[in-house]
Scaffold this motif. Sequence first.
Motif, PDB file in Angstrom:
ATOM      1  N   ARG A 288       0.836  -1.208   0.000  1.00 42.35           N
ATOM      2  CA  ARG A 288       0.000   0.000   0.000  1.00 42.35           C
ATOM      3  C   ARG A 288       0.867   1.253   0.000  1.00 42.35           C
ATOM      4  NH1 ARG A 288      -5.051  -1.806   0.889  1.00 42.35           N
ATOM      5  NH2 ARG A 288      -5.384  -3.620   2.232  1.00 42.35           N
ATOM      6  N   ASP A 289       0.241   2.389  -0.290  1.00 44.83           N
ATOM      7  CA  ASP A 289       0.942   3.659  -0.199  1.00 44.83           C
ATOM      8  C   ASP A 289       1.283   3.973   1.250  1.00 44.83           C
ATOM      9  OD1 ASP A 289       0.840   4.364  -2.917  1.00 44.83           O
ATOM     10  OD2 ASP A 289      -1.149   5.258  -2.702  1.00 44.83           O
ATOM     11  N   PRO A 290       2.467   4.523   1.513  1.00 47.79           N
ATOM     12  CA  PRO A 290       2.755   5.046   2.842  1.00 47.79           C
ATOM     13  C   PRO A 290       2.053   6.386   3.048  1.00 47.79           C
ATOM     14  CG  PRO A 290       4.601   5.464   1.389  1.00 47.79           C
ATOM     15  CD  PRO A 290       3.604   4.664   0.591  1.00 47.79           C
ATOM     16  N   ALA A 291       1.979   6.840   4.280  1.00 42.05           N
ATOM     17  CA  ALA A 291       1.269   8.090   4.582  1.00 42.05           C
ATOM     18  C   ALA A 291       1.935   9.301   3.932  1.00 42.05           C
ATOM     19  CB  ALA A 291       1.203   8.279   6.097  1.00 42.05           C
ATOM     20  N   TYR A 292       3.237   9.226   3.688  1.00 45.62           N
ATOM     21  CA  TYR A 292       3.987  10.387   3.220  1.00 45.62           C
ATOM     22  C   TYR A 292       4.130  10.451   1.696  1.00 45.62           C
ATOM     23  CZ  TYR A 292       7.388   6.623   3.429  1.00 45.62           C
ATOM     24  OH  TYR A 292       8.006   5.400   3.290  1.00 45.62           O
ATOM     25  N   GLY A 293       3.592   9.469   0.964  1.00 45.64           N
ATOM     26  CA  GLY A 293       3.795   9.500  -0.489  1.00 45.64           C
ATOM     27  C   GLY A 293       2.901   8.529  -1.225  1.00 45.64           C
ATOM     28  N   GLN A 294       3.111   8.465  -2.531  1.00 48.79           N
ATOM     29  CA  GLN A 294       2.348   7.560  -3.395  1.00 48.79           C
ATOM     30  C   GLN A 294       3.294   6.760  -4.276  1.00 48.79           C
ATOM     31  OE1 GLN A 294      -0.539   9.748  -5.712  1.00 48.79           O
ATOM     32  NE2 GLN A 294      -2.088   9.574  -4.109  1.00 48.79           N
ATOM     33  N   GLY A 295       2.980   5.467  -4.420  1.00 54.31           N
ATOM     34  CA  GLY A 295       3.781   4.609  -5.275  1.00 54.31           C
ATOM     35  C   GLY A 295       3.243   4.544  -6.690  1.00 54.31           C
ATOM     36  N   ASN A 296       4.086   4.063  -7.595  1.00 52.77           N
ATOM     37  CA  ASN A 296       3.677   3.891  -8.990  1.00 52.77           C
ATOM     38  C   ASN A 296       3.175   2.476  -9.273  1.00 52.77           C
ATOM     39  OD1 ASN A 296       5.997   2.324  -8.943  1.00 52.77           O
ATOM     40  ND2 ASN A 296       7.160   3.615 -10.344  1.00 52.77           N
ATOM     41  N   PHE A 297       3.221   1.608  -8.269  1.00 48.22           N
ATOM     42  CA  PHE A 297       2.855   0.199  -8.408  1.00 48.22           C
ATOM     43  C   PHE A 297       3.604  -0.457  -9.559  1.00 48.22           C
ATOM     44  CE2 PHE A 297      -0.478   1.630  -5.595  1.00 48.22           C
ATOM     45  CZ  PHE A 297      -0.510   0.589  -4.682  1.00 48.22           C
ATOM     46  N   GLN A 298       4.921  -0.232  -9.564  1.00 47.53           N
ATOM     47  CA  GLN A 298       5.775  -0.982 -10.478  1.00 47.53           C
ATOM     48  C   GLN A 298       5.575  -2.477 -10.257  1.00 47.53           C
ATOM     49  OE1 GLN A 298       8.788  -2.788  -9.471  1.00 47.53           O
ATOM     50  NE2 GLN A 298       9.277  -3.408 -11.562  1.00 47.53           N
TER      51      GLN A 298
END
Length: 384
Positions: A288-298
């Motif tokens: 999942r995404d952390p509270a401080y950022g967003q992932g690209n789901f590579q």
Amino acid sequence: MSAQVETPARIPVMIPWLGEEEAQAAADAVLSGWVAQGPRVAEFERVFAERVGAEHGIAVSSCTTALHLALVALDLGPGDEVVVPSLSFIATANAVRYVGAEPVFADVEPATGNLTTLTVDAVRTARTKAVIVVHQGGVPADVDALRAACADWDIALVEDAACAIGSTVGGKSVGHGALLAAWSFHPRKVITTGEGGMVTTDNAQWAQRLRRLREHGMNASAAQRHASSKPILESYLEVGYNYRMTDVQAAIGLVQLGKLDEMVVRRRALAARYDDLLRDVPGLSPVRDPAYGQGNFQSYWVLPAEDFPVSRDDLLAALAEAGISARRGIMASHLEPAYAGHPFAPLPVTERISRDSLILPLFHTMTYDQQDRVVAVVRDQARR
């Protein structure tokens, strides 16, 4: 005669999103007569650096060579220690050995699979000169906290952003404000040039040196000599490497970079759909995404509970039997034969994630039907 049942096509774990535009860009580079490192590489460097918020981009042959050059820029060598996650592709640790330094394996946090200030602090010593933090599978690490801690400890922080183009921390691109960041354009990544990598930095002196080092240490590049109306007799200022990217690769990369936003939106939508479809499967924790950022789901990886009805390897086998290519989760480098005998502190989270996690298929052109096939197998195994 009975009707023949058509076998569903195999679902790959990843397919790069390539098409006619990339093919034409590559063809244009070939037809231009300039296929080695040249003007398209320079343009790709400029556009990529601008995208991630860095002053300079140095295109190279792979993320591994990018990591190597980043450590060379820091003048690391024998007697120095570099803290790295074991939970990473082995190239992260290998790059440390390339410069003669020693990798020191640190554990990661369970939620993101990334280093934290606490896991680094647990293994750093007076010989620690740098940390390589990996944005694992595109999940951003808490670099704000790590940068502050490394500044206090007077050690350098290098970002292994191999998987992280399109991921953000605090609304800004991964790599923004990084001392040195290394990137990959391998076909398993969100954007690809076939093979290839990049170093980004805000340090002009490092950038100048890295441009020389990727081209045998020459003080004048082939492009500069070609553009000059007068002969240039180049000098070789230090022992360098052949780490260049080609203009054919860069031409593809420029097209891919133009698609990045669309790719990330699609990957995040597919990941959200996986979340919804797997939400009621007991004992299954998705990334999942952390509270401080967003992932690209590579990568979309899941961690089954230790009491899940089937083992990770049995789940992989069931998926394979159903025509679905999944992969084991991220490797634990300290357990590989290449690091046999290498000392390490206990790494319980790393070993748990590496032993039990798996990566499910996710790619830009994935259909809902394909996703439903993946989910059906996982749900069936969860009921055993």
